[in-house]
Design a protein around this motif. Structure first.
Motif, PDB file in Angstrom:
ATOM      1  N   PHE A  61       0.679  -1.288   0.220  1.00  0.00           N
ATOM      2  CA  PHE A  61       0.080   0.252   0.060  1.00  0.00           C
ATOM      3  C   PHE A  61       0.796   1.350   0.060  1.00  0.00           C
ATOM      4  CE2 PHE A  61      -3.126   2.973   1.403  1.00  0.00           C
ATOM      5  CZ  PHE A  61      -4.211   2.586   0.753  1.00  0.00           C
TER       6      PHE A  61
ATOM      7  N   MET B 222       3.927   1.704  -1.074  1.00  0.00           N
ATOM      8  CA  MET B 222       4.516   1.809  -2.484  1.00  0.00           C
ATOM      9  C   MET B 222       3.443   2.476  -3.627  1.00  0.00           C
ATOM     10  SD  MET B 222       6.718  -1.664  -3.106  1.00  0.00           S
ATOM     11  CE  MET B 222       8.249  -2.072  -2.112  1.00  0.00           C
ATOM     12  N   SER B 223       2.148   1.818  -3.250  1.00  0.00           N
ATOM     13  CA  SER B 223       1.030   2.166  -4.181  1.00  0.00           C
ATOM     14  C   SER B 223       0.997   3.661  -4.129  1.00  0.00           C
ATOM     15  CB  SER B 223      -0.341   1.490  -4.090  1.00  0.00           C
ATOM     16  OG  SER B 223       0.084   0.297  -4.139  1.00  0.00           O
TER      17      SER B 223
ATOM     18  N   LEU C 290       3.691   5.688  -5.429  1.00  0.00           N
ATOM     19  CA  LEU C 290       3.666   5.685  -7.194  1.00  0.00           C
ATOM     20  C   LEU C 290       2.081   6.466  -7.415  1.00  0.00           C
ATOM     21  CD1 LEU C 290       5.222   2.143  -7.636  1.00  0.00           C
ATOM     22  CD2 LEU C 290       6.401   4.349  -7.775  1.00  0.00           C
TER      23      LEU C 290
ATOM     24  N   MET D 143      -0.587   5.278  -7.032  1.00  0.00           N
ATOM     25  CA  MET D 143      -1.734   4.152  -7.494  1.00  0.00           C
ATOM     26  C   MET D 143      -2.856   4.410  -6.409  1.00  0.00           C
ATOM     27  SD  MET D 143       1.257   1.417  -8.688  1.00  0.00           S
ATOM     28  CE  MET D 143       0.151   0.121  -8.722  1.00  0.00           C
TER      29      MET D 143
END
Lengths: 383, 689
Positions: free
Chosen positions: A338, A340-341, A344, A346
């Protein structure tokens, strides 16, 4: 129950320690400028604190590793920490009237009780599922459990929606794997969705982060009469300004890293451009300094830990161990992916630390505690 | 296994694993998109917010006088500016900022408001200079305010003119943006300014700089060494002002030039201005941009006779002894007014024509030579051509073409022009042009280029000075040296016996020519003249050419301009250490000269009355005043130690009074004088007590 031979899972241990070591380097790199410029401290200040927390966390981890996890399968071990956590969570709402997140301990820094909730809840879930396997779908058991999990989530979500979402990840995973009835499962998801929307509207900064993630930046909202109802809600706060600033800066950081990155310590975005560069957005600095290769290696490391933990579901001797391991890896992996998302772009911006990497003492200690539990199960698993 | 795994649960656990794996794959895909596909875009985005181009300011070059003393130098300073549009509360801003800068809060607030009001109408600019050239203390105070307010501290440079008004018109001045707007500062602005370099800076979000590297070196401004001599320049200014006031003129100009090289030693105009004023005071505004010596031609009048007579002699039609009948003061011309002389002359020789400044005489020389010849000689002397001096807005003077292209052409000589141009009417020249014309005579027939810059150098990044060659047109031979020598002798007589007597320089031979042109304005003669004096000294080998012009003075020629010429030339010759070539007949003997000889003038001995108490200088200067003339002579104690002084005086039986210790420096009475009876010798030693 027979005592089993203790065999340390060196692969898991090594993977976790490598990620931790990498994390310390990244904290040093990402925090040095912030420490010096913003807080007027020594540039190694944050890194040193993180190292201290890491040493404390590793000690706890090794203690848990030596301890037989089956001792924990006792109501006292489950409920006493649970009630302490709930008390701390209620207390923090009063102690930190602004963000409802931190206790400020003079001389030591800040302490975030919602981090403790993660391992505590994992133990509770494992205990509950292992104890009540047969009656898991009984109305008489599911309702109190839902109250405990829901209550905990609500308490955390009041101040920290990100952590609340992470808390739900092991809960949903464990219940799903344990075979909860579909209607309960769907009901839970619906409830979570409704609560989530409520929480999002509770604070304007959350709202604008979510809307701008879907392309509705403040400008668009203020211009288009269609969104007047949103604008009215947003106008009450200053925090809404430039809500896509963080994901934009994070993308610049990751994107400018390229395949090989700029090299350790070479990040430019950490010079005040990337907000929270050493905490929630440290993955941006990772992406900038180590590039695609570093990011994928880090991701692989998390997946490796996830795999080492998930296989315990088959190898652990009894249900408590299985679900404990499952809950542990679920909470770790959910956090990592989560975070990282978010970095990024996302997912909407949420304050979730990257486990073992982000700066933050309580988070690191609790993560190491979780890994300690995992290793305790792993050491005593068969095969 | 005591607790078999539920197969369904195992399948669901595998599903969880797959979900995590797919999520991870999505992250990898996103990473590829951001770090590989869009990498270039993000590198650009990062650079645009992290990297900033800064200008490396180039320091404006210095202007130095001949002796390398600075006339104009630049000092790096800092200035404070603000974007008025971003000031939310002008009163609050002003109440904090103004005291820190020593300004009045109301003024600052008003300025900001004005700019904001204009901004609302759409004509405002987001820039207000609050204070230029802040001091170090003000800078320190501002550092505390940087977090509170948005303002900018800009690199700036202040131009200093350490010699004040000296050579103001030559040096010029600069405007608020650092560009020259007068004088050399304007003309050589490009060279002086240099070229700023560029520097890349890695900046954090708080405008804190981390790394910087130079992408383009700055080119420093050129330092100029001028031919201006500080002393001559200063005295020329002083004497011009005195002269202008004494002659009742409105304006005036003085040019001092080295006739051999064309180097301008001094150039000054009155009224002048203070280059230190960034915005000139109302009185100075016109003066700043009117360098009369270069920009404003005026009718030279009789000065032009020098050229006409030179033409007459150089062409061989006349010799200095050739007799010319001067018509007794009125030369009748067909269908025109007669040409008049100030004084009536009968027959004069050519030298006399110049010495007495006879209009009729030169008109006849011109008539005999013809217009073509006169035009040719005017051109040889550089009349009507720019001198090429390094000053802005140079005038080429007034000289119409000699030949008309058509009947309608008015910008050419009429059939009678050459009669009048011969004595300096219908023609105009600047002081610099006149100085060049006189130089031709003074240096033996060479037309030089007047110039101010004699040295150029540019500081290089490594700290060394790079010499830049100065290009000066080589002198052109326009006359035979013999002619020049003849003319010099005639011009010497102008000062000795003719119109130029007030311009005589004590101790030096000098040649010159007076000139006065009455000003014709608004259809009437104004009884005001442009009176000028041009000249050189010494006659045999002129070292200095001086041109003095007084504009709109009621006095004529040498009476107006002569005294200034004399004083300026005297200073210049003294500074240039030119040996005196004439006895100083009119100078009264001075004391120290008498002291050189031990013999006393016999005839004055009895005249002086005894004066018992005299000061040191008087005693030294007039030893004959002492009543006792046969007393002992005072020995020279200077430079001796106290022991030596005491021993010597004891041997001679003199009483000595010592002051201080160390070496003897002064003594009273002076050495060599005769000591009055009973008097003591006072000796002052180097270390006073």
């Amino acid at each position: 129950m027979t005592s089993t031979r203790i065999r340390t899972d060196w692969k898991l241990f090594t993977a976790a320690m490598l990620i931790l070591a990498f994390g310390l380097v990244m904290v040093y790199s990402a925090s040095s400028v912030t420490a010096e410029v913003l807080y007027k401290k020594q540039m190694w200040e944050f890194a040193a604190r993180q190292l201290g927390a890491a040493l404390l966390g590793i000690t706890i981890m090794m203690m848990l590793k030596r301890m037989d996890y089956r001792k924990l399968e006792h109501p006292l071990w489950v409920f006493i920490p649970l009630s302490i956590t709930i008390m701390l969570l209620i207390g923090v709402i009063l102690a930190d009237p602004r963000a409802h997140r931190w206790y400020r301990i003079p001389g030591l820094g800040q302490f975030q009780p919602s981090e403790i909730a993660k391992p505590v809840l994992v133990i509770f879930l494992a205990w509950f599922v292992a104890q009540r396997k047969e009656v898991i779908n009984s109305r008489y058991t599911i309702v109190p459990t839902a109250i405990v999990v829901g209550g905990l989530t609500l308490l955390i979500g009041f101040g920290d929606l990100g952590t609340a979402a992470i808390i739900l990840a092991p809960a949903i995973t464990v219940f799903f794997v344990a075979g909860i009835q579909q209607r309960y499962f769907v009901l839970t998801l619906v409830l979570v969705a409704v609560l989530g929307v409520g929480f999002i509207f509770q604070k304007p900064y959350r709202l604008i982060r979510v809307t701008s993630f879907f392309g509705l930046t403040e400008e668009v909202i203020n211009k288009d009469p269609k969104y007047h109802w949103l604008a009215a809600r947003l106008a009450s706060s200053k925090a809404t300004r430039d809500a896509d600033h963080q994901p934009r800066q994070a993308k610049i950081a990751v994107g400018s890293g390229g395949v090989t990155g700029l090299g350790l310590g070479q990040s430019n975005q950490k010079l005040g451009f990337l907000p929270e560069a050493h905490t929630d957005f440290i993955f941006g600095v990772v992406g900038e300094e180590t590039g695609f290769i570093g990011c994928v290696l880090l991701l692989t490391g998390y997946l490796f830990v996830f795999w080492r933990g998930l296989r315990l579901f088959w190898l652990a001797q009894e249900p408590f161990g299985r679900y404990l391991a499952l809950g542990c890896v679920a909470v770790l992996t959910a956090q990592a992916l989560f975070n990282m998302s978010v970095v990024l772009d996302m997912a909407p911006t949420k304050g979730i630390p990257l486990p073992l990497i982000s700066y933050g003492g309580s988070a690191l200690i609790c993560t190491l505690t979780t890994i300690g539990l995992l290793m305790s199960v792993s050491d005593r698993a068969s095969g | 296994m005591e607790n078999p795994i539920d197969q369904k649960a195992a399948r669901r656990a595998i599903l969880v694993g797959r979900i995590a794996f797919v999520w991870a794959l999505m992250i990898v895909a996103r990473l590829i998109y951001l770090q590989v596909v869009k990498h270039e875009d993000y590198v650009k985005a990062a650079a645009s917010q992290q990297l900033h181009t800064l200008e490396i300011p180039a320091v404006r070059g210095e202007l130095l006088a001949r002796d390398q003393s600075p006339l104009a130098i630049s000092i790096r300073t800092e200035s404070v500016a603000v974007n008025p549009m971003r000031v939310k509360d002008p009163d609050f801003f002003a109440s904090v900022m103004a005291p820190a800068l020593g300004l009045k809060p109301e003024d600052v607030a008003r300025e900001i408001r004005q700019r904001q009001d204009r901004g609302k109408k759409g004509s405002g600019r987001g820039f207000l200079m609050i204070k230029r050239h802040i001091t170090a203390e003000e800078r320190d105070r501002l550092n505390f305010l940087r977090r509170t307010f948005q303002f900018e501290i800009l690199d700036d440079a202040r131009r200093e003119y350490p010699n004040g008004l000296t050579a103001a018109h030559v040096v010029g001045s600069i405007d608020a943006e650092g560009n020259g707007n007068a004088g050399l500062e304007q003309k050589i602005n490009e060279d002086l300014r240099g070229k700023p370099g560029k520097m890349m800076v890695l900046q954090g979000s708080r405008q804190d700089n981390y790394v910087s590297w130079v992408t383009q070196d700055s080119l420093q401004g050129v330092n100029l060494t001028l031919s201006i001599d500080r002393v001559i320049q200063h005295d020329a200014e002083k004497f011009l002002e005195e002269g202008v006031k004494a002659s009742g003129a409105e304006k005036g100009t003085v040019v001092v030039m080295d006739p051999q090289t064309g180097e301008i030693l001094a150039m000054t105009n009155y009224p002048t201005f203070d280059p230190r004023h960034e915005t000139p005071t109302p009185g100075e505004a016109a003066a700043r941009h009117s360098n009369i010596a270069v920009q404003i031609p005026c009718e030279p009048g009789s000065v032009m006779k020098m050229i006409t007579v030179t033409m007459g002699i150089d062409t061989g039609r006349f010799t200095p002894e050739t007799q010319i009948f001067c018509e007794n003061g009125a030369f009748p011309r067909p269908n025109r007014k007669p040409i008049h002389d100030v004084h009536r002359y009968g027959t004069l020789d050519v030298a006399g024509v110049l010495i007495k400044s006879s209009n009729i005489g030169v008109a006849k020389i011109s008539l005999a030579s013809g217009p073509k010849s006169l035009y040719e000689y005017l051109k040889k002397f550089g009349i009507g051509d720019k001198t090429g001096i390094e000053l802005p807005a140079e005038s080429r003077g007034i000289l119409r073409k000699q030949e008309c292209t058509s009947n309608a052409d008015t910008n050419c000589w009429t059939p009678t022009s050459h009669e009048y141009i011969a004595f300096g009417h219908e023609v105009g020249a600047t002081a610099v042009q006149l100085a060049r014309a006189v130089s031709v005579i003074a240096n033996g027939g060479l037309l030089v280029q007047p110039h101010l810059v004699i040295g150029k150098s540019r500081p290089r990044p490594d700290g060394r000075m790079e010499k830049i060659p100065v290009e000066i047109k080589p002198p052109q031979r326009v006359l035979r040296p013999e002619t020049c020598f003849t003319i010099r002798r005639i011009m010497e007589r102008v000062i000795l016996e003719g119109t130029g007597k007030p311009a005589a320089i004590p101790g030096y031979s000098a040649g010159g020519k007076t000139g006065s042109a009455e000003i014709f304005e608004n259809g009437a003669w104004q009884n005001r003249h442009n009176s000028s004096f041009i000249g050189f000294a010494p006659v045999t080998n002129p070292r200095v050419v001086v041109v003095v012009t007084m504009n709109r003075t009621p006095k004529l020629g040498a009476i107006a301009a002569g005294p200034a010429f004399k004083k300026v030339a005297e200073t210049a010759l003294r500074v240039l250490q030119v040996p005196k070539d004439q006895p100083e007949t009119d100078v009264t003997p001075k004391g120290p000269r008498m002291l050189e000889s031990n013999e006393l003038p016999e005839n004055r001995r009895a005249e002086k009355k005894p004066e018992p108490e005299k000061k040191q200088e008087e005693v030294a200067a007039e030893p004959e005043a002492s009543p006792n003339l046969v007393g002992p002579r005072v020995p020279d104690f200077r430079g001796k130690t106290m022991v030596a002084v005491l021993r010597e005086s004891a041997e001679l039986g003199l009483q000595v009074e010592t002051i201080g210790r160390g070496q003897a420096r002064q003594q009273r009475p002076a050495p060599g004088t005769i000591l009055p009876a009973g008097a003591r010798i006072q000796v002052q030693f180097s270390v006073t007590q």
